[in-house]
Design a protein around this motif. Structure first.
Motif, PDB file in Angstrom:
ATOM      1  N   PHE A 242      10.634  17.463   0.119  1.00 31.32           N
ATOM      2  CA  PHE A 242      11.937  17.949  -0.320  1.00 31.32           C
ATOM      3  C   PHE A 242      11.939  18.142  -1.824  1.00 31.32           C
ATOM      4  O   PHE A 242      11.195  17.488  -2.557  1.00 31.32           O
ATOM      5  CB  PHE A 242      13.034  16.962   0.095  1.00 31.32           C
ATOM      6  CG  PHE A 242      13.222  16.892   1.573  1.00 31.32           C
ATOM      7  CD1 PHE A 242      14.196  17.644   2.204  1.00 31.32           C
ATOM      8  CD2 PHE A 242      12.404  16.085   2.350  1.00 31.32           C
ATOM      9  CE1 PHE A 242      14.358  17.596   3.573  1.00 31.32           C
ATOM     10  CE2 PHE A 242      12.562  16.035   3.725  1.00 31.32           C
ATOM     11  CZ  PHE A 242      13.547  16.787   4.340  1.00 31.32           C
TER      12      PHE A 242
ATOM     13  N   GLU B 279      13.717  12.990  -2.165  1.00 29.73           N
ATOM     14  CA  GLU B 279      14.484  12.499  -1.012  1.00 29.73           C
ATOM     15  C   GLU B 279      13.742  11.387  -0.275  1.00 29.73           C
ATOM     16  O   GLU B 279      13.610  11.398   0.943  1.00 29.73           O
ATOM     17  CB  GLU B 279      14.802  13.632  -0.024  1.00 29.73           C
ATOM     18  CG  GLU B 279      15.425  14.848  -0.673  1.00 29.73           C
ATOM     19  CD  GLU B 279      16.916  14.714  -0.881  1.00 29.73           C
ATOM     20  OE1 GLU B 279      17.505  13.763  -0.333  1.00 29.73           O
ATOM     21  OE2 GLU B 279      17.484  15.527  -1.616  1.00 29.73           O
ATOM     22  N   LEU B 280      13.250  10.421  -1.061  1.00 28.92           N
ATOM     23  CA  LEU B 280      12.515   9.313  -0.443  1.00 28.92           C
ATOM     24  C   LEU B 280      13.472   8.199  -0.048  1.00 28.92           C
ATOM     25  O   LEU B 280      14.629   8.181  -0.442  1.00 28.92           O
ATOM     26  CB  LEU B 280      11.476   8.799  -1.433  1.00 28.92           C
ATOM     27  CG  LEU B 280      10.410   9.845  -1.720  1.00 28.92           C
ATOM     28  CD1 LEU B 280       9.732   9.576  -3.037  1.00 28.92           C
ATOM     29  CD2 LEU B 280       9.396   9.874  -0.590  1.00 28.92           C
ATOM     30  N   PHE B 281      12.950   7.271   0.735  1.00 24.19           N
ATOM     31  CA  PHE B 281      13.742   6.090   1.092  1.00 24.19           C
ATOM     32  C   PHE B 281      13.498   5.053   0.001  1.00 24.19           C
ATOM     33  O   PHE B 281      12.550   4.276   0.055  1.00 24.19           O
ATOM     34  CB  PHE B 281      13.342   5.574   2.466  1.00 24.19           C
ATOM     35  CG  PHE B 281      13.401   6.639   3.527  1.00 24.19           C
ATOM     36  CD1 PHE B 281      14.564   7.368   3.716  1.00 24.19           C
ATOM     37  CD2 PHE B 281      12.312   6.920   4.332  1.00 24.19           C
ATOM     38  CE1 PHE B 281      14.642   8.358   4.679  1.00 24.19           C
ATOM     39  CE2 PHE B 281      12.381   7.907   5.297  1.00 24.19           C
ATOM     40  CZ  PHE B 281      13.542   8.628   5.468  1.00 24.19           C
TER      41      PHE B 281
END
Lengths: 357, 257
Positions: B83, B87-89
């Motif tokens: 992304f 848009e990582l956790f």
């Protein structure tokens, strides 16, 4: 690599952890033999709260789904026992699975709005669950003319029936341990990762191959099942069910447990449950020092102090008690790290490391 | 062999036409650069392929029409993506991010997970091994237990790549991976993209603004402007196309205008 992987998966890998676990276990097993009846009852209430708090932590702390349905689900579980015992004289090995099943169904039904709604809107929709259960419970009590609720015989196998508080302590300890085991295991496997991923970024989680709808519903079902079983145990433990016990304030208490304990943390759920259950007694004890003319405001004081504590945690320590604990540990580790090499050369400038407030 | 073909894709948001009859394809092992000015609809193409948006037209993965499927089903078919903003956790560790990326490949049931039965342990170990291999591929092994939110931006980008690769995809969609990277990080990224192409043989659709990188790396370019295809071909062909130059630099006014 293989070794690194397996030691990651070991729950009690290090000797220090094993010792800590053993000490905790011995303390928990000895507690009922040294505690007064009053403390034992308190311990049992904490154990019941632990199950509900873990269930809510799975749903809200892991999957990020807000629910105000805890009291409703506890009530649903309790009423399953009440109705089945009164109407069919059912035994606990019928009522407990029935409560679990009803919890699962309610979780599925009231989880459906989560596929469309989020945040506050979702919270409001789960309130519907609360009012449905309270209404149905009240109707049942009114129809059967049960002014004081439904009486329930203690669970029994053959000639043995569970009446002593010590017996209850071990039963509830086993159930709380089971809830803890399930929570820990789910957190570290595929389902728990999917929940945490969808809490952080649900669109991304979906694009990674996680069926977000399925895992949202699964979170509601697992959480509601655990909560409903806790409600059933509560009914047996108290020997009766009354709808008055399942107020919205009870839901607020459970939400407080996971906020005060620390969102997303399993030990936080345990700490939060203990904190919230013991808090009123601490306030009562503190109120004992007040002049006697304040005696009649203790109840109001309890509510007010609880509200203040909630606000303080939300404002000052969003990571909850676990956040405080991690900071204390980090501060000690930092102190050890800075003081150890300094003492060795014995420098004259050996000032204490700047202590953070 | 054609890995993915987008045929006559159009997308509207209300009255706004975002994509207008866009057709493109990417072959096995091919690096297709998707370029165009801001707002040209590049990310919308990726979002349609991964099922986040639903457009009109066909999207064929190895001949099979996948349009209309849910994003998680499309991911399972072997299409992974990064992304634009990572848009990582952020609150999960690097290893957990990769394992979340392997979600579709892990075959455990919730019942066995509750008690962490031996089958779950075996499966977890197997997938941890695979994730560790990927971590050494991107050089993040020593950060495996670091929370992603605590990593510097450049490393987070790599985690995003690794998380997409964790799915073991056939097609990789890259949404402007160089955004926010400095010169040396871009060079590293370029080497990394070539390694993915050469060592893993993936088909890739790559949105990029850095024309130098595109000219150096891409096998083919596809140019979009206002949701329409402006040109397709090699870097030399496309970048000398007057329509493309006009879209990027603006048309030259006639002196008497």
């Amino acid at each position: 690599m293989k070794d690194a992987g397996s030691s990651d998966l070991a729950l009690f890998g290090t000797p220090a952890r094993r010792i800590r676990l053993a000490v905790a276990l011995v303390a928990l097993l000895l507690l009922p033999f040294v505690a007064s009846p009053f403390l034992l009852d308190l311990a049992n209430q904490v154990l019941l709260a632990v199950i509900g708090a873990l269930a809510l932590m799975l749903l809200t702390g892991f999957a990020g789904l807000i629910s105000l349905g805890t009291a409703g689900l506890l009530g649903a579980g309790a009423y399953t026992v009440g109705v089945l015992v009164r109407e069919a004289a059912a035994a606990f090995w019928v009522t407990l699975p029935a409560a679990a099943l009803l919890g699962a169904i309610l979780g599925l039904v009231f989880g459906l709005p989560s596929l469309r709604l989020r945040g506050l809107y979702l919270a409001i929709s789960t309130l519907g669950l609360h009012f449905v259960v309270v209404y149905l419970g009240g109707e049942y009590e009114a129809r059967e003319a049960l002014s004081t609720g439904v009486m329930i015989d203690p669970p029994s196998i053959g000639r043995f029936s569970l009446t002593s508080d010590i017996g209850w302590y071990f039963v509830l300890l086993a159930f709380a341990a089971l809830a803890l085991l399930i929570s820990v295991n789910l957190k570290r496997s595929r389902t728990g990762r999917a929940w945490r991923a969808l809490r952080e970024r649900d669109v991304v989680a979906e694009a990674l191959g996680i069926d977000v709808h399925r895992f949202k519903l699964l979170a509601f079902v697992v959480s509601a099942t655990m909560t409903s079983v806790a409600g059933a145990l509560f009914a047996y433990y108290r020997n009766f069910v009354s709808i008055d016990a399942f107020s919205l304030y009870l839901t607020v208490q459970y939400v407080a447990m996971i906020i005060i304990g620390g969102m997303g943390s399993i030990p936080g759920a345990l700490l939060g449950a203990a904190f919230v259950m013991l808090f009123p007694y601490a306030i009562e004890a503190a109120a004992g020092f007040l002049p006697s003319r304040f005696g009649n405001v203790v109840f109001a004081l309890d509510y007010a102090a609880f509200g203040v504590v909630m606000i303080l945690f939300l404002l000052l320590e969003p990571a909850g008690l676990m956040g405080i604990w991690h900071r204390i540990r980090a501060a000690f580790a930092a102190r050890r790290a800075t003081s150890a090499p300094k003492s060795a050369p014995g420098s004259a400038s050996g000032s204490a490391p700047g202590s953070a407030p | 062999m054609i890995e993915l073909a987008v045929e006559h894709l159009s997308l509207h948001f209300g009255g706004l036409a975002v994509l207008n009859d866009v057709s493109l394809h990417v072959e096995q092992g091919e690096l297709l650069a998707l370029i165009g000015p801001n707002g040209a609809g590049k990310t919308s193409v990726l979002n349609c392929i991964s099922g986040i948006y639903r457009g009109d037209g066909a999207i064929r993965l190895r001949g099979q029409d996948i349009s209309g499927r849910a994003p998680h089903e499309i991911a399972r078919l072997g299409i992974a993506r990064t992304f634009q903003h990572g848009e990582l956790f952020a609150q999960m560790t690097v290893l957990e991010n990769l394992l979340a990326g392997r979600h579709a490949l892990i075959a455990t049931t919730i019942w066995s997970e509750m008690f962490f039965l031996p089958a779950v342990r075996r499966e977890e170990l197997r997938h941890r091994d695979a994730a560790e291999k990927l971590l050494s591929f991107v050089g993040l092994s020593r950060h495996r237990h670091t929370l992603v939110g605590a990593l510097p931006f450049g490393l987070q980008k790599l985690v995003g790549f690794a998380r997409a690769l964790a799915l073991e995809p056939k097609l990789l969609l890259l949404d402007e991976p160089s955004a926010g990277l400095n010169r040396s990080e871009r060079e590293e990224l370029a080497r990394f993209i070539l390694r993915i192409k050469d060592e893993l043989g993936l088909a890739m659709i790559w949105i990029e603004h850095d024309m130098q990188m595109v000219a150096d790396l891409a096998d083919r370019l596809h140019v979009l402007d206002y949701g329409r295809t402006l040109g397709v071909g090699s870097a030399a062909e496309v970048l000398s196309n007057p329509a493309v130059i006009a879209a990027y630099i603006g048309t030259q006014r006639s002196p008497d205008g």
